[in-house]
Design an enzyme around this catalytic site. Structure first.
Site, PDB file in Angstrom:
ATOM      1  N   CYS A  44      -2.005   9.518   2.503  1.00 44.95           N
ATOM      2  CA  CYS A  44      -1.529   8.925   1.249  1.00 44.95           C
ATOM      3  C   CYS A  44      -2.426   9.325   0.077  1.00 44.95           C
ATOM      4  O   CYS A  44      -1.967   9.411  -1.055  1.00 44.95           O
ATOM      5  CB  CYS A  44      -1.476   7.416   1.365  1.00 44.95           C
ATOM      6  N   GLU A  52       0.884  -1.175   0.000  1.00 46.09           N
ATOM      7  CA  GLU A  52       0.000   0.000   0.000  1.00 46.09           C
ATOM      8  C   GLU A  52       0.912   1.212   0.000  1.00 46.09           C
ATOM      9  O   GLU A  52       1.469   1.588   1.032  1.00 46.09           O
ATOM     10  CB  GLU A  52      -0.903  -0.027   1.252  1.00 46.09           C
TER      11      GLU A  52
HETATM   12  P1  NAD Z   1       8.246   4.624   4.961  1.00 44.37           P
HETATM   13  O1  NAD Z   1       8.236   3.813   3.730  1.00 44.37           O
HETATM   14  O2  NAD Z   1       9.442   5.477   5.233  1.00 44.37           O
HETATM   15  O3  NAD Z   1       8.099   3.690   6.262  1.00 44.37           O
HETATM   16  C1  NAD Z   1       7.087   2.729   6.411  1.00 44.37           C
HETATM   17  C2  NAD Z   1       7.578   1.604   7.297  1.00 44.37           C
HETATM   18  O4  NAD Z   1       8.706   0.987   6.691  1.00 44.37           O
HETATM   19  C3  NAD Z   1       8.001   2.024   8.702  1.00 44.37           C
HETATM   20  O5  NAD Z   1       7.499   1.088   9.624  1.00 44.37           O
HETATM   21  C4  NAD Z   1       9.512   1.993   8.651  1.00 44.37           C
HETATM   22  O6  NAD Z   1      10.104   1.639   9.871  1.00 44.37           O
HETATM   23  C5  NAD Z   1       9.810   0.954   7.587  1.00 44.37           C
HETATM   24  N1  NAD Z   1      11.027   1.261   6.825  1.00 44.37           N
HETATM   25  C6  NAD Z   1      11.490   2.496   6.488  1.00 44.37           C
HETATM   26  N2  NAD Z   1      12.600   2.381   5.740  1.00 44.37           N
HETATM   27  C7  NAD Z   1      12.854   1.063   5.605  1.00 44.37           C
HETATM   28  C8  NAD Z   1      13.853   0.313   4.943  1.00 44.37           C
HETATM   29  N3  NAD Z   1      14.847   0.912   4.290  1.00 44.37           N
HETATM   30  N4  NAD Z   1      13.777  -1.030   4.985  1.00 44.37           N
HETATM   31  C9  NAD Z   1      12.782  -1.661   5.634  1.00 44.37           C
HETATM   32  N5  NAD Z   1      11.803  -0.997   6.305  1.00 44.37           N
HETATM   33  C10 NAD Z   1      11.829   0.343   6.284  1.00 44.37           C
HETATM   34  O7  NAD Z   1       6.912   5.464   4.934  1.00 44.37           O
HETATM   35  P2  NAD Z   1       6.434   6.593   5.916  1.00 44.37           P
HETATM   36  O8  NAD Z   1       7.311   7.780   5.764  1.00 44.37           O
HETATM   37  O9  NAD Z   1       6.255   6.010   7.283  1.00 44.37           O
HETATM   38  O10 NAD Z   1       4.965   6.891   5.338  1.00 44.37           O
HETATM   39  C11 NAD Z   1       4.740   7.765   4.295  1.00 44.37           C
HETATM   40  C12 NAD Z   1       4.470   7.052   2.988  1.00 44.37           C
HETATM   41  O11 NAD Z   1       3.489   6.049   3.173  1.00 44.37           O
HETATM   42  C13 NAD Z   1       3.888   7.980   1.929  1.00 44.37           C
HETATM   43  O12 NAD Z   1       4.474   7.704   0.694  1.00 44.37           O
HETATM   44  C14 NAD Z   1       2.404   7.626   1.894  1.00 44.37           C
HETATM   45  O13 NAD Z   1       1.769   7.899   0.683  1.00 44.37           O
HETATM   46  C15 NAD Z   1       2.461   6.156   2.175  1.00 44.37           C
HETATM   47  N6  NAD Z   1       1.195   5.702   2.722  1.00 44.37           N
HETATM   48  C16 NAD Z   1       0.416   4.887   1.979  1.00 44.37           C
HETATM   49  C17 NAD Z   1      -0.826   4.474   2.455  1.00 44.37           C
HETATM   50  C18 NAD Z   1      -1.719   3.582   1.666  1.00 44.37           C
HETATM   51  O14 NAD Z   1      -2.686   3.050   2.233  1.00 44.37           O
HETATM   52  N7  NAD Z   1      -1.498   3.378   0.381  1.00 44.37           N
HETATM   53  C19 NAD Z   1      -1.248   4.898   3.711  1.00 44.37           C
HETATM   54  C20 NAD Z   1      -0.418   5.726   4.435  1.00 44.37           C
HETATM   55  C21 NAD Z   1       0.801   6.123   3.952  1.00 44.37           C
END
Ligand code: NAD
Length: 459
Positions: free
Chosen positions: A247, A213
């Site tokens: 998002c 997602e």
């Molecule tokens: P992110 O991808 O930085 O982090 C998400 C999760 O992944 C966190 O739990 C984090 O600890 C983990 N993570 C981060 N970097 C990692 C890596 N290198 N390897 C493994 N795990 C890692 O996202 P964010 O900044 O927390 O959230 C924002 C993003 O999420 C935006 O792009 C937003 O659009 C998206 N989002 C999507 C939805 C949806 O339902 N489609 C909902 C909410 C947010």
């Protein structure tokens, strides 16, 4: 607190628990959903406090977009679980004479849910509902960027459920990567497109299916024939809820040139109505999550002409609801998902121009269409692609649980919400059951002239 070093042991314990078959019992699943429901209700005020500490999230927004959504998911799952889990009978062809067929809906096993920080409670617990309803054991990895909610989740979930069934593992990137090195039966990741690629690469090593997602730039197209005030109100609500950190927040506006001035005036008026003369003092306006995101967003304010807002305060990561005009399509703000309270505005004279602009970017998570003209609505639907569409409103398609929610292309793979979450965490097992009563020899050697009869049967 559980550390990543114990993750492997917890996963093994969950495998043992899963193999007892306890989670296959539908009554057990319903009991667990009710426990989760009660946990959320009992901790409502602690949830508000955590969300306030992480995002300055107003209570109404916290209820509407986090607590309420999770409770709705639970109610929906409890109501439908018996029909979702019912084996589906399938008609068999004449070649399978005297046999019955069905699809059994079975749990996958031990699944991993990794969540982001913007709706830190809902994006952990809503997928958890689907995973429980489908009969799985679950490891939850909340976002370390929303530490108060992460802590609270670990606390309340672990007081309610045994870790051998549902475990919360807190931590950052390193913890996430250690978890990804383990073997799961499914991974549901919500987060950025870039990290989505890392998750999928890690999952490929153990051939683990993923639901991703992700995010993207969701356009909002506004036709000339709309009621301006209502349109402005719905755009302002969807854009500035959670200070734009959604998002599916409208990322940018594509407005019919003839109504631009009128719409901008209505947007300015609406921001005032919602948040007062100075949104900084409003209890109803959230903050940016941290310094890193604040710095990223304030940099985006450097190009174009700010026509509404533009005020910032680094002490508490405040950025006022902002609208930017005279921005180039090549500006930095148009190269990434904004994910904050900044709304660039562009105009078009013919709808084909707006559609062409949308199609220049990767397929978004949502497309918003404001128009009374059904032909225009249909044209946009036909000529664009996106995870979902909402016509004459923003965000609201997210809360209709029977609409699967997910992206397409770089905005995601797979979907969740309601039955879609249940399906995501289930396996459809095909079963054919044959009688011993007769054993027609047609398929066995020697084949002789059996081909003619076979051709007649399978014609
Ligand atoms: P992110 O991808 O930085 O982090 C998400 C999760 O992944 C966190 O739990 C984090 O600890 C983990 N993570 C981060 N970097 C990692 C890596 N290198 N390897 C493994 N795990 C890692 O996202 P964010 O900044 O927390 O959230 C924002 C993003 O999420 C935006 O792009 C937003 O659009 C998206 N989002 C999507 C939805 C949806 O339902 N489609 C909902 C909410 C947010």
């Amino acid at each position: 607190m559980i550390t990543s070093s114990t993750a492997h042991t917890i996963i093994q314990k969950q495998r043992q628990f899963f193999s007892t078959g306890k989670t296959k019992d539908i009554n057990f699943r319903i009991e667990q959903l009710k426990l989760l429901q009660q946990t959320i209700i009992n901790n409502e005020s602690a949830i508000y406090t955590a969300l306030k500490a992480d995002l300055h999230k107003p209570q109404v927004e916290a209820y509407l977009s986090e607590i309420g959504l999770c409770l709705e998911e639970i109610k929906h799952a409890i109501k439908n679980i018996k029909s979702w889990t019912k084996p589906q009978p399938i008609l068999t062809p004449i070649t399978q004479f005297l046999s019955t067929a069905q699809i059994n809906i079975e749990p996958l096993g031990v699944v991993l849910i990794i969540s982001p920080w913007n709706y830190p409670l809902q994006l952990c617990l809503a997928p958890l509902v689907g995973a429980i309803a489908a009969g799985n054991c679950v490891i939850l990895k909340p976002s370390e960027i929303a530490p108060h909610t992460s802590r609270l989740l670990a606390d309340i979930i672990q007081k309610t459920f045994d870790r051998a069934y549902i475990a919360v593992i807190e931590g950052g990137i390193e913890t996430s990567q250690e978890l990804l090195a383990e073997k799961f039966d499914h991974i549901l990741f919500t987060g950025s497109t870039n990290v989505g690629k890392i998750v999928m690469e890690a999952a490929a090593k153990t051939l683990t299916p993923v639901t991703l997602e992700l995010g993207g730039k969701s356009p909002t197209i506004v036709d000339a024939d709309v009621p301006i005030e209502t349109t402005a109100r719905r755009i302002v609500w969807g854009k500035f809820l959670n200070a734009g950190q959604s998002c599916i927040a409208p990322d940018y506006l594509l407005v019919n040139k003839t109504i631009k001035t009128e719409l901008l005036a209505a947007i300015a008026k609406c921001i005032k109505e919602f948040y007062g003369d100075n949104p900084y003092n409003s209890q109803d306006y959230a903050r940016i999550i941290n310094q890193k995101q604040f710095d990223r967003l304030t940099k985006l304010l450097q190009e174009g002409k700010i026509i509404i807002g533009g005020e910032t305060n680094s002490n508490d990561y405040y950025i006022s609801p902002t609208v930017i005009d005279e921005i180039s399509w090549n500006a930095a703000i148009m190269q990434e998902e904004i994910f904050g309270p900044i709304l660039p505005i562009f105009t078009y004279t013919d709808i084909t121009e707006a559609i062409a602009r949308v199609n220049e970017n990767p397929k978004p998570l949502a497309v918003y269409i404001f128009s009374r003209n059904q032909q225009i609505q249909q044209q946009i639907l036909q000529e664009t692609a996106s995870g979902g569409v909402c016509i004459n409103d923003t965000l609201s398609h997210f809360v209709v649980l029977d609409l699967p929610f997910g992206g397409i292309g770089t905005s995601g793979i797979g979907s969740c919400h309601g039955k879609a979450s249940f399906d995501t965490f289930s396996h459809r097992r095909s079963i054919l059951n044959k009688s011993f009563l007769v054993d027609i020899k047609l398929r066995y050697a020697p084949y002789q002239d059996k081909l003619k009869i076979l051709k007649w049967l399978i014609r």
